[in-house]
Design an enzyme around this catalytic site. Structure first.
Site, PDB file in Angstrom:
ATOM      1  N   PRO A 106      -5.706   9.628  -1.321  1.00  0.00           N
ATOM      2  CG  PRO A 106      -6.002   7.505  -0.421  1.00  0.00           C
ATOM      3  CD  PRO A 106      -6.683   8.534  -1.287  1.00  0.00           C
ATOM      4  CB  CYS A 107      -0.535  11.539  -2.014  1.00  0.00           C
ATOM      5  SG  CYS A 107       0.344  11.479  -0.443  1.00  0.00           S
ATOM      6  CD  GLN A 108      -1.341   5.880  -0.069  1.00  0.00           C
ATOM      7  OE1 GLN A 108      -1.916   6.545  -0.904  1.00  0.00           O
ATOM      8  NE2 GLN A 108      -1.944   5.369   0.976  1.00  0.00           N
TER       9      GLN A 108
END
Length: 490
Positions: A106-108
């Protein structure tokens, strides 16, 4: 080059199967694609307990007892050390155990990380502790650093190329090159690889130095013109390509590692449509005559195939996928209980979205009101009975604020992107068959994502939808795995 990497290269070029570690594995979309292409799946890490259970159930069905528990256990990658994990998975020499690492971190947090933070992983094994918001990609890179694979694959949403002003893949490539890898990335849409779904994703491939001078991505096998919204999103994602010739200031000092998306020739067969993907599955109509009740939907009841329904090549593939064959029927062909909306679904036309659905609902309300007036039973406007009739007929969302909340699928087109939000509602994928007047089932979502019918999702319904929406389509993963295997074989 590390001697251990050369040993792995020699082993693969002698014909051995590449050994894969899947990070952020989910239920196993990438795992399935790579296994089908001839890789050996050694282990996986997934934090969601339900998805981890699905992964183990499908990829380690013959294990029992503690061995099965180890693979089914959910794990937080932040707290999982590469060497100790591989030892726990039965690999006494962790550095020798893995040839390929795959995954979609994930790249949040990346708007807050930046290039300097990513570079720390090459210098300090516990850099992720300094900024826990950014630990997921850093942990992926730490597994690369410690396990020394000969190849790697990263998958993410297109916005990873334009995340708060950062092109994260450029920054990751820079770190990987310092670790000795050749890298490249591009945007691919799964609809061009036999998946009946338009799903745009950014893929990054890396190889240890000496394996490949340039990165190659798979050639499309299907043609389909993407709707305007997809092309617009692609252009936004590509805004921060260094040295892209459009006058955009370079974010890095060196040339972009972006590779043009492989072109789709006009000679290719058209994309697989929603009808081709779903038409052989049994119709669902029980909800229209009161047979469906509110409550959890479990996958404990087998629904036989209706052999009188026509089946396409795609349907046959879904029933006969090696290792995941299904000859009798399916047990997860279940749908949501949405009694207010069945009549609206029936009236919607293919491609209709929420504004059209809202207008149909108001028309239905007026028809009900007129029928009551004809009987002398019409409630007074704004009375309790009037408002109950309104709420029981018209959805509460503002059509100007939520235009894309609903959408009826088009039978002769591929489906739009399936999202993890399917776990909360399925209005984004209303079945194209008005006679069934419903949203898609769990198994239909799996079909659209190219999961074979014999692939089992640990239920009930909502987690099943979520696992599918989060997954990489197996056919897309298989195409990537095949082109990587050709490169690894030399």
């Amino acid at each position: 080059m590390y001697p251990i990497i050369q040993q792995k290269i020699d082993r693969l070029r002698a014909g051995a199967s590449p050994r894969v570690l899947d990070l952020f594995a989910g239920c196993g979309g990438i795992s399935l694609g790579f296994r089908t292409a001839g890789y050996e799946l050694r282990a996986a890490i997934e934090m969601d307990p339900v998805a981890a259970a699905s992964h183990a159930l499908n990829f380690y069905p013959d294990l029992e007892g503690e061995d099965k528990k180890r693979h089914a256990q959910s794990r937080d990658i932040v707290k999982t050390e590469p060497h100790s994990f591989m030892l726990e998975m039965g690999c006494p020499e962790p550095e020798e155990a893995i040839d390929v690492v795959v995954g979609g971190p994930p790249c949040q947090a990346f708007a807050r990380v930046g290039r300097a933070k990513l570079r720390e992983v090459a210098e300090h094994p516990h850099a992720f502790i300094k900024d826990p918001r950014s630990n997921l990609y850093l942990r992926y890179l730490e597994f690369i650093k410690q396990l020394k694979p000969v190849a790697l694959l990263v998958e993410n949403v297109p916005d990873v190329l334009n995340h708060g002003g950062h092109n994260i893949y450029e920054e990751i490539c820079e770190v990987l090159e310092e670790l000795g890898y050749t890298c490249g990335y591009t945007l691919l849409n799964s609809v061009h690889y036999g998946v009946p779904e338009m799903r745009e994703r950014a893929f990054l491939i890396g190889y240890a130095a000496g394996i490949a001078e340039r990165i190659r991505f798979p050639e499309p096998t299907r043609r389909h013109e993407l709707p305007r919204g997809y092309e617009g999103s692609r252009q936004v994602a590509l805004k921060y390509l260094p040295d892209n010739g459009n006058g955009v200031l370079s974010l890095l000092d060196n040339k972009s590692r972006f590779l043009p998306t492989p072109e789709r020739g006009p000679h290719l067969p058209p994309a697989v449509t929603a009808r081709e993907a779903l038409q052989d599955l049994p119709p669902i109509t029980g909800h229209l005559n009161g047979k469906l009740k509110k409550g959890p939907r479990r996958f404990d009841s087998l629904l036989p195939y209706d052999e009188s329904r026509p089946i396409t090549d795609y349907g046959r593939l879904m029933r006969s996928w090696p290792g995941f064959e299904s000859s009798v029927g399916i047990s997860d062909h279940v749908i949501r209980f949405l009694p207010r909306d069945y009549a609206i679904f029936a009236r919607m036309r293919p491609g209709d979205q929420y504004p059209e659905a809202h207008r149909h609902a108001i028309a239905l309300f007026n028809e009900k009101l007129a029928a009551l007036q004809a009987k002398g039973l019409a409630p007074t406007k704004n009375s309790k009975e009037y408002m109950q009739l309104w709420k029981g007929t018209v959805p509460p969302y503002d059509p100007d604020k939520f235009p894309n909340k609903w959408r009826k699928m088009e039978a002769d087109c591929p489906a739009r992107t399936l999202m993890a939000h399917l776990g909360k509602d399925s209005y984004s994928h209303i079945h194209y068959d008005s006679r069934q007047a419903r949203t898609i089932s769990v198994r239909e979502a799996a079909r659209l994502q190219s999961f074979p019918d014999g692939f089992v999702f640990v239920g009930p319904m909502n987690p099943g939808f979520r696992q599918i929406g989060n997954a990489v389509p197996p056919l897309m993963a298989k195409a990537l795995a095949e082109i990587m295997l050709k490169t690894l074989r030399g």
